[in-house]
Structures are given as C-alpha cells and as structure tokens.
Design an enzyme around this catalytic site. Structure first.
Site, short mmCIF file in Angstrom:
data_model
loop_
_atom_site.label_atom_id
_atom_site.label_comp_id
_atom_site.label_asym_id
_atom_site.label_seq_id
_atom_site.Cartn_x
_atom_site.Cartn_y
_atom_site.Cartn_z
N GLN A 80 8.96 11.85 4.81
CA GLN A 80 9.00 11.84 3.35
C GLN A 80 7.98 12.83 2.80
O GLN A 80 6.83 12.85 3.22
CB GLN A 80 8.70 10.46 2.76
CG GLN A 80 8.93 10.46 1.25
CD GLN A 80 8.48 9.19 0.55
OE1 GLN A 80 7.29 8.91 0.48
NE2 GLN A 80 9.43 8.44 0.00
N CYS A 111 6.20 6.86 -6.32
CA CYS A 111 4.82 6.41 -6.19
C CYS A 111 4.22 6.10 -7.57
O CYS A 111 4.22 6.96 -8.45
CB CYS A 111 3.98 7.47 -5.49
SG CYS A 111 2.25 6.98 -5.27
N ASP A 215 11.70 -6.52 -3.16
CA ASP A 215 11.77 -7.96 -2.94
C ASP A 215 12.69 -8.35 -1.79
O ASP A 215 13.38 -9.37 -1.85
CB ASP A 215 12.20 -8.69 -4.21
CG ASP A 215 11.16 -8.62 -5.31
OD1 ASP A 215 10.06 -8.08 -5.05
OD2 ASP A 215 11.45 -9.06 -6.43
N ARG A 238 7.24 -3.87 1.85
CA ARG A 238 6.20 -4.87 2.11
C ARG A 238 6.68 -6.06 2.93
O ARG A 238 5.89 -6.73 3.59
CB ARG A 238 5.62 -5.35 0.79
CG ARG A 238 4.85 -4.27 0.02
CD ARG A 238 4.44 -4.78 -1.37
NE ARG A 238 5.61 -5.03 -2.20
CZ ARG A 238 5.64 -5.90 -3.21
NH1 ARG A 238 4.57 -6.63 -3.48
NH2 ARG A 238 6.74 -6.06 -3.92
#
Length: 384
Positions: A80, A111, A215, A238
């Site tokens: 990336q 970002c 999520d 995450r």
C-alpha cells in the site's frame, strides 16, 4: 467460534484470483512481513503491507526498502502506498513494477491520523476531486498490468462526503477495485461503521469489485456484511489483532478448506510465540522482535485467565527464552472464554474534528500554495 457460512465466493482483482473474498487491511506497525506470514498460515486471501510513503520509496529510504520486502512464501505480494503528488506516486509505482516488488498495489485515501490529514493527505485528499482523479489515473497507467486498487473513507465528515464520487472516479481511471472503510475521517474508529454506505457504493460502482471495511470482529460479521451490502469482499483490520486465526475462520465461512480452531489458552500461547519468532526473523534482532510483540499482548490474551504478573512480564520481555518461561506458566488447557474474548479490539477513540489545511473545505480544487504544503508533508513523513 463462528456459525454463519456463505456460499463459496471467490474474488478477482485484476488478474489475481482469490479463493476467499478476504483482504488484510494495512495497519501501521502491525502488518509487517511477520504478521502477514502468520495470518497466511491460518487462512487465505490478500495480505497488504503497512502503508509505505511514496516519496520515501522514490528516495530509497532504508527503512522503507526493508518494509516493502516480502518473504518468499508470500504470494500474491501486496504493497500500500501513501502520497499526495501524482508524479511522485506514479514514480513509486514504476519502481515497484520495474523491480518486481509486488503483484498488487493499493493507494491509501483513508488514513484519519491528524499528522496526515492536516497536510491534505489520507482521508482528506478525495475532497480535492481533480487531484484525487489525477493520482489514481497516473498510478494506474504506471502500474500497467499490475492491478491497482483504492482504499478510502466515506469522507471528511457527514457534511463533506466523497465516497460515491471518488469511487466512480477510481472506476473511470481504471482501478481494479475500491474498498470503503464505512466511517468518516472525523469518526476516526469510534461508533459503528455505516454498512449502508458500502451498499450505496456497490450500487454506484458496477464494473469493478467493491470491498467493505469496518466492524468485522468475527467471520459472522463478514458474512453479514456481504449479505447486507452485496459487496464483493471484506477488508479486515482491527478484528484480527491478537487473532490471526480469524483468517482461517473466514476461509471456512466462505466455503474454503480450513482447519477448525479450538482457541484454548495453549493454542493462543503458541500463536503468540510463533508471532514473536517471526518478528525476530523480520527484524533480524531478538531484542527488537521481542520488543515489537509487546503491543500485541493485550490483544492475544483478551478474556483469558492470564495474571497481571505474566502480562507484565510478556510486555517487558526482551528474549524468546523469557517469553517461553512466561508462557510455560499458563494453564494451556484453559478453554476459549467466549464473549470475553470477542468484540472490538484495538483503538477506537471518540469523534473529533478532522485536522485540515487552512481553508481546505472552501474549494474542491487545489490551490498552488496548498500543493506546495502537501509536497512538504510527504518529505516530513518520508520514513516509510
């Protein structure tokens, strides 16, 4: 640990065929070669490097050149890039292609970190619509046969949304896929991702895959996202922190062959130890690798019966021997703790006003003074 399953649904990004529609999201300081290798050992998909600054690559910064290296077991290889100048990004892409550093390139427009957005980069950049289109266009042309994709957010805030326009612009420029983290920059990582926005983007961008991000804490979440939004694949960030075996669960959920996981404390301890070993190999320095694994301790052992003294020891250990001694004190038969080990992990924070250049929102065009300021930001962040 996951009950939901979905029909087998491979994903094609340019010439790259993936058995399962799953991508590891780039995460600074996390998705280095060691973590990518570990995730790949459990599952399948596309595993993207942590963000690389295009100017640092062009300048052949030593740290950056190490970060773009892949282990021989990694295929396809993915990098990336971050940047704000079309010419610099295109040159970085040309280097990657000419020197065969990757099979896939992703551009970061998502970002939300203040040091990036206050100079007009990351999630702030798509507001300047022509600049965004120029960057993607020149990068795609420089990439040639290497597929180039775009990862972005919904926009700067709810009053300045850009994802539909940016998605169509990326599609028109020849991007191989677009990925949407369904939050705005001002939301940072707080609250709940707006999966409806992923569905909107899927309806607006019709000729290339649309990937959803936000999520996905379990394989069940990934299946639900694809069913709810009709997106072509998921990007996991995450949710895999301290749980690299999530990629095995995702593979199983999407119909691919995968070994079932019984995440006893012993299983988790072995995964942690493997991660530490791979970090030592990556840094080629035992102390450095053992220091880097420290930030993963709370994620791996979330919800498990691991005492504070052992947690503290793992968070201060400087050798694999110390780690082995501490892990040996655990009850390896302790079962998976269920809900206590699940749910959100990693940073979340609170909504905040996005740091932006002066008068950034007054125009969709880029002023010459702002252009100079942005190029300066690339120099400041040129460490990789």
């Amino acid at each position: 640990m996951t009950l939901a399953t979905a029909p087998a649904r491979p994903l094609r990004i340019g010439p790259i065929d993936l058995d399962v529609p799953v991508v590891l999201a780039p995460m600074a300081g996390i998705t280095n070669t060691a973590f990518r290798r570990l995730c790949r050992e459990y599952g399948a998909g596309l595993y993207v490097s942590e963000m690389i600054t295009s100017r640092a690559l062009v300048e052949r910064n030593e740290t950056t050149m190490r970060l773009i290296r892949h282990h021989e077991s990694e295929t396809p290889r993915s990098i990336q890039l971050y940047g704000v100048d079309p010419g610099t990004i295109a040159e970085a892409v040309r280097i990657i292609v000419a020197e065969d550093h990757a099979d896939h390139i992703d551009l970061n427009f998502g970002c939300p970190v203040p040091k990036v957005t206050r100079r007009g980069g990351g999630a702030a950049l798509p507001w300047k619509s022509k600049l965004f289109a120029d960057i993607v266009d020149q990068a795609v042309k420089a990439a040639g046969s290497i597929p180039l994709t775009v990862k972005m957010r919904k926009g700067i805030d709810r009053d300045h949304l850009t994802f539909l326009e940016a998605g169509r612009a990326a599609e028109d420029a020849g991007a191989a896929a677009v990925a949407l983290h369904a939050r705005t920059a001002s939301e940072f990582y707080s609250g709940h991702a707006d999966w409806n926005a992923i569905g909107e983007l899927k309806q607006a961008v019709t000729s290339i895959p649309v990937l959803g991000n936000g999520d996905i804490w379990s394989a069940d979440d990934a299946v639900r996202m694809m069913e709810q939004t009709d997106c072509d694949g998921v990007v996991v960030g995450r949710g895999c922190l301290g749980r690299p075996w999530l990629f095995g669960e995702l593979a199983a959920a999407f119909g691919a062959e995968s070994h079932p996981v019984d995440a006893t404390l012993g299983f988790v301890a072995n995964a942690f130890r493997r991660h530490a070993q791979l970090l030592v190999e990556f840094f080629d320095e035992e102390d450095r690798g053992c220091r880097d694994i420290r930030k993963h301790v709370s994620w791996y052992f979330k919800g498990y019966p691991v005492g504070g003294d052992i947690r503290t020891g793992l968070a201060t250990a400087s050798s694999l021997a110390e780690i082995d001694d501490l892990l040996g004190r655990l009850d390896h038969t302790a079962p998976y703790p269920g809900a206590d080990a699940e749910g959100q992990r990693g940073r979340s924070g609170h909504p905040k006003r996005t740091a932006l250049p002066d008068k950034w929102l007054e125009s969709r065009e880029i002023e010459s003074s702002a252009s100079e300021m942005m190029r300066g930001a690339e120099i400041e962040n040129s460490g990789g």
